[in-house]
Structure formats: C-alpha cells, structure tokens
Design an enzyme around this catalytic site. Structure first.
Site, PDB file in Angstrom:
ATOM      1  CD  GLU A 115      -3.412  -0.798   2.288  1.00 20.48           C
ATOM      2  OE1 GLU A 115      -3.255   0.465   2.633  1.00 20.48           O
ATOM      3  OE2 GLU A 115      -3.923  -1.595   2.100  1.00 20.48           O
ATOM      4  CG  HIS A 229      -8.537   6.709   1.071  1.00 19.54           C
ATOM      5  ND1 HIS A 229      -8.895   6.422  -0.686  1.00 19.54           N
ATOM      6  CD2 HIS A 229      -8.760   5.779   1.814  1.00 19.54           C
ATOM      7  CE1 HIS A 229      -8.397   5.193  -0.447  1.00 19.54           C
ATOM      8  NE2 HIS A 229      -8.392   4.807   0.605  1.00 19.54           N
ATOM      9  NE  ARG A 274      -4.463   5.949   2.463  1.00 22.55           N
ATOM     10  CZ  ARG A 274      -5.270   4.523   3.426  1.00 22.55           C
ATOM     11  NH1 ARG A 274      -5.576   5.478   4.434  1.00 22.55           N
ATOM     12  NH2 ARG A 274      -5.332   3.758   2.442  1.00 22.55           N
ATOM     13  CG  HIS A 335     -10.219   7.269   5.050  1.00 26.97           C
ATOM     14  ND1 HIS A 335     -11.512   5.814   5.021  1.00 26.97           N
ATOM     15  CD2 HIS A 335      -9.233   5.848   5.347  1.00 26.97           C
ATOM     16  CE1 HIS A 335     -11.059   4.905   5.241  1.00 26.97           C
ATOM     17  NE2 HIS A 335      -9.293   5.011   5.021  1.00 26.97           N
ATOM     18  NE  ARG A 370      -5.109   5.489   8.363  1.00 32.56           N
ATOM     19  CZ  ARG A 370      -5.818   4.535   7.893  1.00 32.56           C
ATOM     20  NH1 ARG A 370      -5.241   3.438   7.965  1.00 32.56           N
ATOM     21  NH2 ARG A 370      -6.602   4.840   6.734  1.00 32.56           N
TER      22      ARG A 370
END
Length: 558
Positions: A115, A229, A274, A335, A370
């Site tokens: 990811e 997100h 992100r 998100h 994050r």
C-alpha cells in the site's frame, strides 16, 4: 434497564475492533460492560478494506516499518509510540490467529500486499474486507468472555467526574437515563469522519468520544489532521464507498477526464502519500471543473480483481458499474482522523480512570498523516496494553451505587423545542459546512467564519431545558423518558456533540498556520520548522502546543 448492574470494573464504550479487543484483553477476572450506541453492528472497523500492517516477511524489518511510519507522519509522530506499534505488531498477528482471524494465505505463508508509502509488502488482508473479518473474529470470542455483558443501543452521554477522576458515565438506554459506576472507562468510540459531508465513514463516526473526554477535562491533540482518502466512489445519491488503496498497490491507475494521470508529478505517483494524492485530485478537479475523476482497475486483471477484491466489485455492480470493463468515478473523502484524545503507551488519557483506544485516541503513532493500514494494528496493539491495567479500589460513591441506593425513577418531562427531523437537518448542514471549510483545502477566513457559526449554534442549543436537565442529573438519580422524548434527546445530544467536535476541529485548523500532512492551508502552503509541535486543546486551558515526544532527526521531515 432491568438486571443491569449499577457498577462495573471497566466500562468499554464502542463495539468496533478497538472496543472488542479491549474487552478481550482486559484481565479476565474483571467485570466488563461493553456499550455501543448502535443496535446493529455498524462500526467503521467493519468498513476497513485494505489490511493490517506488520513485519512478517524476512526481507522486511522493524527499522523499515518505523522509517515508513515516521516519513508519512511528516515530523509529528512520537518515535517511542511508533516503536511500540511496530515491535508489538507481529505478536498481535499471532494473537489474532489464535482468536480465529482468517488472513489470506499464499500457500502456507500469510499473504501480503503493498500500500501507499510502504517500502515492503507488509499489509496482511482478508480479501478486501479485512475489517469485517477482524470484527467477526473478535465478536465471536468476546461473547465467550466470562464476566462480560454486551449492551447495544445504549448511548453514553457524559462521563462521571468526581475529585478529578473518571468514575463512570451517564447512559440512555430503553427509555431510562441513569449513571453507571466503574473503576475505569475505556473510550473506543472511533473517529469523526462523519462530521464531513463526503466521507467513507458510517454515521456513528461522529467524534462523540472526543466531546465526552474534552468536557471531562482530558487533553485533545492534533485535531486538525484529517486524512482524506483519495478514492471514494462518487455517484450521485450513492454512499461514498471506499475503493481500497490496495487496488492501486496491485496496479490500478488514476485518470483525469482526458485519460491522463493527475498524479504523475508526485513522487510515487498513484502510490504517493494519501494527503498528496488527495490534494492533486482536488486541484485537477477544480482546474477541469469536474465533480470527480476516474480510477481504472483493469490493469489489475480480471482474475485478480475477482479473487482479491470481491466486495469492491460487488458493491460497484450493485450500483450499475463494471470496474472490469471501464474506469469508475472517484474523488477524495474524509477517511481517518489522526488526532484525538491524548494517551500514553498504556492507553491512559490525562484524566485518571479514563482510557482511549482506536481512532478516538491520539497515541503519537500517526503524526500528521497516517501510514496506510497502521490504524487497525494501532487499535489492537494499544488495546492489548490494557491487559496491564491497574484499577483503584471502590470508593464510597461507587459503593453506594453498587448497593442499589438510588432514587426512585421519575419521568423526565418538558416540551420538545423542535422535531428530530429539524435536528437531523441541522446535522446535515453542519456536515456540509465542515466539508466546505475544513476539507482537503482550507483557508483562515473560512475557518474563522465556520468556527464562529459552530460556537454560536452550540451555545444556543445548550440553553434547551431538556439538555440542561440531562446534564444536571446527579449520580444515583434515574429518569424515564417516553419514546418521543428519548428520540429527541438522542438527536439533540448528537447535534450538540457534533457542534462541539466541529468547533474543536476548526479551532485547531485555524490555529496551525502552516501545511503539514493531512492539514493543508491554501493561505500557508508550506511546512514551518517552528510548527513541528503537537496541537493540544483542554477545556480549562484553551489551545496551545506541546513537543513531539522523543523526537530527533529521525522523526521525519518538517
């Protein structure tokens, strides 16, 4: 509320992964009450698709996972918290396997995927419904725990504070308003993504745990840092369903209306951090005057899509889309909240007797942004820390509740000042305001006006007699409410909590006059070295800053 004990060793608020894991890991001799405000299981944990990050492969390392987390956190991660997360993660995976978690496998080995911003394939998954599989596994085991009662449809309104210590909480359930005593309370109430009109979160993710903790005097930290997100499904009238980042890890590509990449200029392209991807998409949408962009899943390959992402394909097909045949419409949405109630490595808040785990907590792991798939692991690691909890002896007030010395139940009466429908409309207006003012791009003028409006609305609402009666109820008192009054109180309380948390969010976003991680100010677009500090808010002290714990040169960029 028949047969519900008035006192418990520990009350856990929240039925998602954090609350379930906390209930399982608390010492087995303790009597535990697990509260959730929803009657059906709808936690945000269930919606998590991508996976859980842990070092399980020989080519990976703790040092690499730590470095990736610090880099994503943009200088605001607390290195000791990150070290705890990374080093405890493999043991947490073993614990989940013991509890019956069914991770995907490649032969005999656990399967991993890549990811964004991870330098190795370290994300464990269960197809594309990892959160749902996790919650299912934990729920099966929590119902077997001796000394535990699970109570659904119970709304926690406020914490019981006495002599500077949390001693329980006030709860509304089945038409009764009363207090429950506890030697400790654990907040596992989730984040506040539903404060925004565009969100991947369920409606109960409204930040109410943050509101309860702030009113009780706890320190709240880093609320300006919201992760948007990049790829939420954007169809008119349809929920903003999350399209997992894992599909881009397997080859899916973002496209603009002309078929070009809107993220080609980013280091990492489709798998950049992100916050950077979300800003690039918003900028492209603004320049091209588009309400959404496109995500092309076809490069992943039909077979792998069907095998690895059946939930995403199924939801898209229900909405008339075929991701194996054409790109799908996506846009950024709120998100995950990096900020929350400040906690230490034992999950303790700054209020004695009050703990917090999961998205409601600010552990210091996530910093300003994050790292993907660290959040489920964070909630599990810090929930497991509760196995070391030390509880005080019962005091006289709590013992009085336990002995049943409470006043007879009497009706809570009064005219409802408005309809539940009107309150719901106010909630929707507030969600639009938060998205417009504190979304992916922010500026001081908008934040200031939004903050003023939220504060005015909250102060007006708190003048309502029924809310004041509820707030003044003393421990030991019990009130009954008819169905209409109970419905109104739930809605009014929800609006009041949302107004308070939105106010704290806007105050923090206005206060931090720089851009960092998930917080981007159009009028202050650069990160500043002197802002490499946490934002802290307390009811009795207002807003200020505190240093990053254990931060040195290794703590990440500015």
């Amino acid at each position: 509320m028949p047969q519900l004990a008035a006192t418990w060793d520990v009350i856990v608020i929240g039925g998602g992964a954090a609350g379930l894991m906390a209930a399982l890991e608390l010492p087995p001799e303790l009597r535990v009450l697990l509260l959730s405000k929803e009657s059906a299981p709808r936690s945000a944990s269930r919606w998590a698709q991508g996976g859980i990050a842990a070092v399980t492969r020989p080519e990976d390392s703790f040092a690499s996972h730590v470095a990736d987390t610090l880099q994503a956190g943009a200088g605001l991660c607390d290195p000791p918290a990150v070290e705890l997360l990374v080093r405890e993660a493999p043991a947490c995976v073993e614990r989940l396997l013991q509890l019956g978690m069914d991770f995907d496998r490649h032969g005999a080995e656990l399967s991993t995927t890549l990811e964004a911003a991870h330098s190795h394939r370290r994300v464990l998954h269960a197809q594309d419904r990892t959160g749902g599989a996790l919650v299912d596994a934990l729920e099966r085991r929590v119902l077997e725990r001796p000394g535990l009662l699970r109570l659904q449809g119970a709304l926690a309104l406020q914490l019981w504070m006495e002599a500077g210590r949390c001693r329980g909480l006030q709860v509304l359930h089945s038409g009764e308003l009363r207090w429950l005593g506890a030697r400790a309370v654990v907040l596992a109430t989730g984040g506040g993504g539903h404060l925004f009109a565009n969100t991947t979160n369920p409606s109960q993710a409204s930040g109410d745990g943050i509101a309860m903790a702030w009113r009780a005097g706890a320190t709240i930290r880093d609320l300006e840092f919201v992760q948007f997100h990049p790829t939420a499904l954007m169809l008119p009238g349809a929920p903003h369903f999350l399209i997992s980042e894992a599909v881009r890890g397997e080859g899916a590509r973002l496209l603009d209306a002309a078929g070009r990449s809107p993220v080609s200029q980013l280091n990492g392209g489709d798998l950049a951090a992100r916050d950077a991807v979300s800003r690039a998409l918003v900028q492209c949408m603004r320049e091209q005057q588009q309400a959404h962009l496109w995500l092309d899943l076809r490069p992943v390959g039909r077979d792998r899509l069907e095998r690895q992402f059946p939930t995403i394909l199924g939801r898209c097909r229900e909405l008339g889309l075929d991701p194996t045949g054409a790109p799908i419409p996506v846009a950024p949405a709120a998100h995950y909240w990096m900020g929350g109630v400040r906690t230490d490595q034992q999950a303790a808040t700054t209020v004695p007797g009050l703990y917090a785990v999961g998205e409601v907590a600010s552990t210091g792991v996530h910093g300003a942004n994050r790292l993907a798939s660290n959040s489920l692991m964070e909630c599990l690691v810090y929930a497991r820390q509760l196995r070391h909890i030390q509880l005080p002896a019962w005091d006289a007030a709590e013992a009085g509740l336990a002995s049943g010395r409470s006043a007879p139940a009497r009706p809570l009466t009064g005219a409802r000042p408005g309809s539940p429908e009107g309150l719901q409309a106010s909630i929707e207006q507030l969600r639009q305001l938060c998205w417009q003012v504190a979304g992916v791009e922010r500026r001081a003028t908008d934040l200031r006006h939004g903050l003023r409006d939220c504060r005015r609305q909250r102060l007006e609402l708190e003048q309502q007699a029924l809310l004041q009666q509820t707030a003044r109820q003393s421990p030991g008192e019990v009130h009954t409410l008819d169905a209409a009054l109970s419905t109104w109180l739930r809605q009014a309380h929800a609006l009041n909590q949302r107004l308070l948390v939105s106010e704290l969010l806007l105050e923090a976003a206005l206060f931090r006059q720089e851009s960092r991680g998930g917080h981007y100010r159009l009028d202050a677009p650069a990160a500043q070295p002197f802002w490499r500090r946490h934002t802290v808010q307390r009811q009795d002290q207002g807003i200020g800053t505190e240093p990053v714990a254990g931060a040195g040169a290794e703590a990440g960029p500015l």
